[in-house]
Design a protein around this motif. Structure first.
Motif, mmCIF file in Angstrom:
data_model
loop_
_atom_site.group_PDB
_atom_site.id
_atom_site.type_symbol
_atom_site.label_atom_id
_atom_site.label_comp_id
_atom_site.label_asym_id
_atom_site.label_seq_id
_atom_site.Cartn_x
_atom_site.Cartn_y
_atom_site.Cartn_z
ATOM 1 N N ILE A 68 23.927 32.227 6.530
ATOM 2 C CA ILE A 68 23.729 33.612 6.965
ATOM 3 C C ILE A 68 22.491 34.208 6.309
ATOM 4 C CG2 ILE A 68 24.725 35.935 6.785
ATOM 5 C CD1 ILE A 68 25.799 34.237 9.058
ATOM 6 N N SER A 72 19.416 35.679 8.296
ATOM 7 C CA SER A 72 19.024 37.073 8.143
ATOM 8 C C SER A 72 17.561 37.189 7.748
ATOM 9 C CB SER A 72 19.911 37.768 7.117
ATOM 10 O OG SER A 72 19.720 37.212 5.834
ATOM 11 N N PRO A 82 19.681 42.943 14.511
ATOM 12 C CA PRO A 82 20.692 41.983 14.067
ATOM 13 C C PRO A 82 21.993 42.031 14.853
ATOM 14 C CG PRO A 82 20.166 43.547 12.316
ATOM 15 C CD PRO A 82 19.291 43.861 13.479
ATOM 16 N N HIS A 83 22.380 43.179 15.422
ATOM 17 C CA HIS A 83 23.651 43.254 16.118
ATOM 18 C C HIS A 83 23.633 42.532 17.459
ATOM 19 C CE1 HIS A 83 21.376 46.561 17.846
ATOM 20 N NE2 HIS A 83 22.179 46.506 18.894
ATOM 21 N N PRO A 87 27.859 36.290 16.614
ATOM 22 C CA PRO A 87 28.457 36.095 15.293
ATOM 23 C C PRO A 87 28.467 34.620 14.931
ATOM 24 C CG PRO A 87 30.133 36.582 16.920
ATOM 25 C CD PRO A 87 28.809 36.762 17.587
ATOM 26 N N TYR A 98 34.132 41.659 14.947
ATOM 27 C CA TYR A 98 32.865 41.373 14.276
ATOM 28 C C TYR A 98 31.957 42.590 14.187
ATOM 29 C CZ TYR A 98 33.604 36.323 14.461
ATOM 30 O OH TYR A 98 34.084 35.066 14.278
ATOM 31 N N GLU A 99 31.847 43.339 15.269
ATOM 32 C CA GLU A 99 30.884 44.445 15.316
ATOM 33 C C GLU A 99 31.196 45.507 14.271
ATOM 34 O OE1 GLU A 99 32.664 43.527 18.143
ATOM 35 O OE2 GLU A 99 31.099 42.178 18.892
ATOM 36 N N GLU A 102 30.526 44.094 10.733
ATOM 37 C CA GLU A 102 29.094 43.928 10.475
ATOM 38 C C GLU A 102 28.412 45.269 10.266
ATOM 39 O OE1 GLU A 102 25.452 41.174 12.084
ATOM 40 O OE2 GLU A 102 27.081 41.674 13.447
ATOM 41 N N THR A 107 26.601 41.709 7.187
ATOM 42 C CA THR A 107 26.918 40.358 7.643
ATOM 43 C C THR A 107 27.532 39.518 6.536
ATOM 44 O OG1 THR A 107 25.053 40.507 9.154
ATOM 45 C CG2 THR A 107 25.974 38.330 8.788
ATOM 46 N N ARG A 108 26.973 39.592 5.357
ATOM 47 C CA ARG A 108 27.456 38.776 4.239
ATOM 48 C C ARG A 108 28.919 39.108 3.907
ATOM 49 N NH1 ARG A 108 25.237 35.672 0.249
ATOM 50 N NH2 ARG A 108 26.239 35.812 -1.767
#
Length: 132
Positions: A68, A72, A82-83, A87, A98-99, A102, A107-108
């Motif tokens: 990741i 990134s 990024p969105h 995923p 996920y959304e 995030e 993300t991490r």
């Protein structure tokens, strides 16, 4: 010349009698057929994986986080937000959205939360099957 071993013994897989190789010094437990060797290897791997189950779990999360971070760093170079990226792949179907994760945690942290949720589900599944 090496002294021969005590004689014949049964194969631990097929139970047929065989004469062990003298160079094995009493360690040979299978007759040497490829099917028996394969089965013995499978059993030994199964025992090792039961005893050392945490080995792969610890490595899995670290490698996923490194992946990741690499993605990134590429995202910052690109102009795609990024969105819009899909995923990361996971072992089970997504349990959490996920959304939302995030956007709220990054993300991490999403990866860590997903991993913890997956571990909890596996533990609960294992405990349910253990009592049957």
């Amino acid at each position: 010349m090496a002294k021969s071993s005590s004689g014949k013994r049964p194969c631990c897989i097929c139970r047929k009698w065989f004469k062990p190789d003298v160079r094995q010094k009493g360690r040979q437990t299978t007759c040497g057929r490829s099917a028996c060797k394969t089965e013995q290897h499978r059993r030994n791997c199964q025992k090792w994986n039961k005893k050392n189950g945490e080995y792969f779990k610890n490595n899995y999360l670290g490698k996923k986080l490194e992946k990741i971070e690499e993605e990134s760093s590429k995202e910052f170079k690109s102009s795609i937000p990024p969105h819009e990226h899909p995923p990361p792949n996971c072992l089970a179907k997504p349990v959490l959205p996920y959304e939302i994760l995030e956007n709220e945690y990054g993300t991490r942290n999403m990866i860590v939360i997903q991993y913890v949720a997956w571990q909890i589900l596996n533990q609960s599944y294992d405990s349910k099957t253990a009592f049957r």
